[in-house]
Write a protein that holds these residues in place. Sequence first.
Motif, PDB file in Angstrom:
ATOM      1  N   UNK A 150       0.835  -1.199   0.000  1.00 37.94           N
ATOM      2  CA  UNK A 150       0.000   0.000   0.000  1.00 37.94           C
ATOM      3  C   UNK A 150       0.873   1.254   0.000  1.00 37.94           C
ATOM      4  N   UNK A 151       0.555   2.214  -0.831  1.00 39.59           N
ATOM      5  CA  UNK A 151       1.319   3.449  -0.876  1.00 39.59           C
ATOM      6  C   UNK A 151       2.545   3.394  -1.755  1.00 39.59           C
ATOM      7  N   UNK A 152       2.741   2.283  -2.479  1.00 42.38           N
ATOM      8  CA  UNK A 152       3.918   2.182  -3.348  1.00 42.38           C
ATOM      9  C   UNK A 152       3.702   2.870  -4.691  1.00 42.38           C
ATOM     10  N   UNK A 153       2.458   3.259  -4.990  1.00 42.92           N
ATOM     11  CA  UNK A 153       2.199   4.029  -6.211  1.00 42.92           C
ATOM     12  C   UNK A 153       1.564   3.251  -7.333  1.00 42.92           C
ATOM     13  N   UNK A 209       1.416 -11.687   8.105  1.00 43.91           N
ATOM     14  CA  UNK A 209       0.773 -12.834   7.457  1.00 43.91           C
ATOM     15  C   UNK A 209       1.719 -14.037   7.419  1.00 43.91           C
ATOM     16  N   UNK A 210       1.174 -15.226   7.604  1.00 41.88           N
ATOM     17  CA  UNK A 210       1.949 -16.453   7.427  1.00 41.88           C
ATOM     18  C   UNK A 210       2.056 -16.765   5.943  1.00 41.88           C
ATOM     19  N   UNK A 211       2.952 -17.665   5.588  1.00 42.73           N
ATOM     20  CA  UNK A 211       3.110 -18.034   4.179  1.00 42.73           C
ATOM     21  C   UNK A 211       1.824 -18.646   3.637  1.00 42.73           C
ATOM     22  N   UNK A 212       1.156 -19.409   4.487  1.00 46.46           N
ATOM     23  CA  UNK A 212      -0.121 -20.010   4.067  1.00 46.46           C
ATOM     24  C   UNK A 212      -1.147 -18.926   3.748  1.00 46.46           C
ATOM     25  N   UNK A 213      -1.201 -17.892   4.590  1.00 48.22           N
ATOM     26  CA  UNK A 213      -2.151 -16.792   4.353  1.00 48.22           C
ATOM     27  C   UNK A 213      -1.789 -16.004   3.096  1.00 48.22           C
ATOM     28  N   UNK A 214      -0.485 -15.831   2.852  1.00 50.39           N
ATOM     29  CA  UNK A 214      -0.045 -15.123   1.635  1.00 50.39           C
ATOM     30  C   UNK A 214      -0.445 -15.912   0.396  1.00 50.39           C
ATOM     31  N   UNK A 215      -0.202 -17.219   0.428  1.00 50.56           N
ATOM     32  CA  UNK A 215      -0.563 -18.069  -0.715  1.00 50.56           C
ATOM     33  C   UNK A 215      -2.071 -18.053  -0.953  1.00 50.56           C
ATOM     34  N   UNK A 216      -2.829 -18.096   0.134  1.00 47.04           N
ATOM     35  CA  UNK A 216      -4.295 -18.091   0.011  1.00 47.04           C
ATOM     36  C   UNK A 216      -4.790 -16.781  -0.591  1.00 47.04           C
ATOM     37  N   UNK A 217      -4.163 -15.669  -0.169  1.00 46.20           N
ATOM     38  CA  UNK A 217      -4.578 -14.360  -0.690  1.00 46.20           C
ATOM     39  C   UNK A 217      -4.308 -14.260  -2.188  1.00 46.20           C
ATOM     40  N   UNK A 221       0.269  -7.834  -2.094  1.00 49.17           N
ATOM     41  CA  UNK A 221       0.840  -9.188  -2.115  1.00 49.17           C
ATOM     42  C   UNK A 221       0.270 -10.111  -1.035  1.00 49.17           C
ATOM     43  N   UNK A 222      -0.444  -9.522  -0.067  1.00 42.81           N
ATOM     44  CA  UNK A 222      -1.009 -10.323   1.019  1.00 42.81           C
ATOM     45  C   UNK A 222      -2.136  -9.526   1.674  1.00 42.81           C
ATOM     46  N   UNK A 223      -2.750 -10.112   2.701  1.00 42.76           N
ATOM     47  CA  UNK A 223      -3.886  -9.471   3.361  1.00 42.76           C
ATOM     48  C   UNK A 223      -3.502  -8.132   3.973  1.00 42.76           C
ATOM     49  N   UNK A 224      -2.372  -8.078   4.653  1.00 39.88           N
ATOM     50  CA  UNK A 224      -1.954  -6.820   5.284  1.00 39.88           C
ATOM     51  C   UNK A 224      -1.244  -5.903   4.299  1.00 39.88           C
ATOM     52  N   UNK A 225      -0.689  -6.487   3.228  1.00 42.52           N
ATOM     53  CA  UNK A 225      -0.104  -5.686   2.159  1.00 42.52           C
ATOM     54  C   UNK A 225       1.392  -5.473   2.244  1.00 42.52           C
ATOM     55  N   UNK A 226       2.040  -5.979   3.293  1.00 45.42           N
ATOM     56  CA  UNK A 226       3.450  -5.627   3.498  1.00 45.42           C
ATOM     57  C   UNK A 226       4.411  -6.807   3.317  1.00 45.42           C
ATOM     58  N   UNK A 227       4.008  -7.800   2.542  1.00 41.94           N
ATOM     59  CA  UNK A 227       4.845  -8.998   2.371  1.00 41.94           C
ATOM     60  C   UNK A 227       6.187  -8.684   1.724  1.00 41.94           C
ATOM     61  N   UNK A 228       6.243  -7.654   0.891  1.00 43.00           N
ATOM     62  CA  UNK A 228       7.484  -7.326   0.189  1.00 43.00           C
ATOM     63  C   UNK A 228       8.411  -6.410   0.994  1.00 43.00           C
TER      64      UNK A 228
END
Length: 501
Positions: free
Chosen positions: A221-224, A364-372, A349-356
């Motif tokens: 979020x906010x990366x443009x 988020x866990x890896x499972x949650x990231x994959x699910x998203x 990239x994920x529910x919270x948005x900050x995976x990168x």
Amino acid sequence: MNKKVLSSSYIGIESFLVDVEVDISNGLPIFSIIGLGDTAISESKDRIRTALKNSNFKLEPKKIIVNLSPAGIKKEGAHFDLPIAVGIMTTMGFIKDRYNILENYLFLGELSLTGEIKRVNGALNSVIFAKENGYKGVVLPFENYQEASLIRGVDIIPVKNLQEVGEFISKNIIHTIQEKIIPNIPEEEIDFSDVKGQAMAKRALEIAAAGKHNLILIGSPGSGKSMLCKRITTILPPLTEKETIESTKIYSIAGELSEKRPIINTPPFRAPHHTSTPISIIGGGKKFTPGEISLASNGVLFLDELGEFPRSVLESLRQPLEEQVLSISRAQYRVNFKTNFIFLAATNPCECGYAFEPSGRCTCTQTEINKYMKKISGPIMDRIDLHVEMRRLSEEELMSYKPSESSREIRERVIKARTIQKLRFGNEEFCNGNMTQKQLKKYCQLSEENKEYFKKVIQTLEISARGFDKILKVARTIADLAESKNIEKEHLMEALSFRKK
């Protein structure tokens, strides 16, 4: 006595002739309209009767029967008000058709109670139909004149009220009109020079614009992401005359034209919200209305927060993205809408948005990231040519005031690349992103060295057949931007950097 007045209607974007037959006789005073008309047509009786009265055409108590032929096809809209009124005016002898106007002109327009003639949808379609079928011209509302005047070789008779219609039919008087200058959409105060950092995303947008490639931006979020996608219209080439007519035709049917924007002369940019219904995105419904993907044709469809769109909407994009056409079938009808647009998407990239982000802020866990990310199916991702991961800017990048490349400079390269493609394919609308298998073999040949390199990459990344084609198409566009006749290794490497699998 009876008279026939010509008009037209449409299914999807295809027009067909409608004979408005009016019969007036002695008998019980009734006003009946038959021929499978919708509610707007059935309600037109009171509008027409009042409009004629207020235009000083006094109706006698007669039996009035109006038939809309062909009677077996459903007809919709208030644009039959004018042809029905003209049929009544000529049948009752209020006006005389001394110049065979009724045989050579189509009529369409909605009536107000005062006799004024109001804007209707689909006017451009009727004008095109009239020209293709050898009719002399179309009598239509003054407010529809600008869009109708896009078509040359057919008379456009704009009228403001029933009095002017009567003067044209009986005396062949055409009221002179003062040409309005078609307003240009003011240039938005957005430019690529405003964007700090994100060099890879800007490069991807340039490639997407040059070759009509689909693009997805995945980032925090906010990366443009949204900001960059909205700027793609500033680097797109202007619409050709054919594209202007096509887009205006679709917008006319959808009722999207207005006095401020009577024609579509700039690439459309459509950005529907993720709560939009499937029919509003895809099109169809009871009236076969064009959806967002049709309104975006010759321009851009941008889906922000892609993973939040209903899965049914995303999966229905498969055919339009692959074939640039949408076919909608019903029990009695089948319509095709053109969907030749650049597809842009943005997602976290994920529910919270900050995976990168390296800060460890992601919870988020890896499972949650994959699910998203699985909300966007593999087949959809496979149809997107360019995949870009974006991270938030560093403090140094945010504080930097170093000027970056402007939209005008990027646009010049895009237009040069499009010109190369026009010469290659012999079609100003066809781009690398649309290439067929036969064209891929002809225009995307690789040297033996590059073939060996590409073969190793395919094995390592397990790239699908469609992904293989997408990489070659992107590499061809990169080579065109570099004004290179052949696809070199550096072009392949750059194309691969925009492909994750």
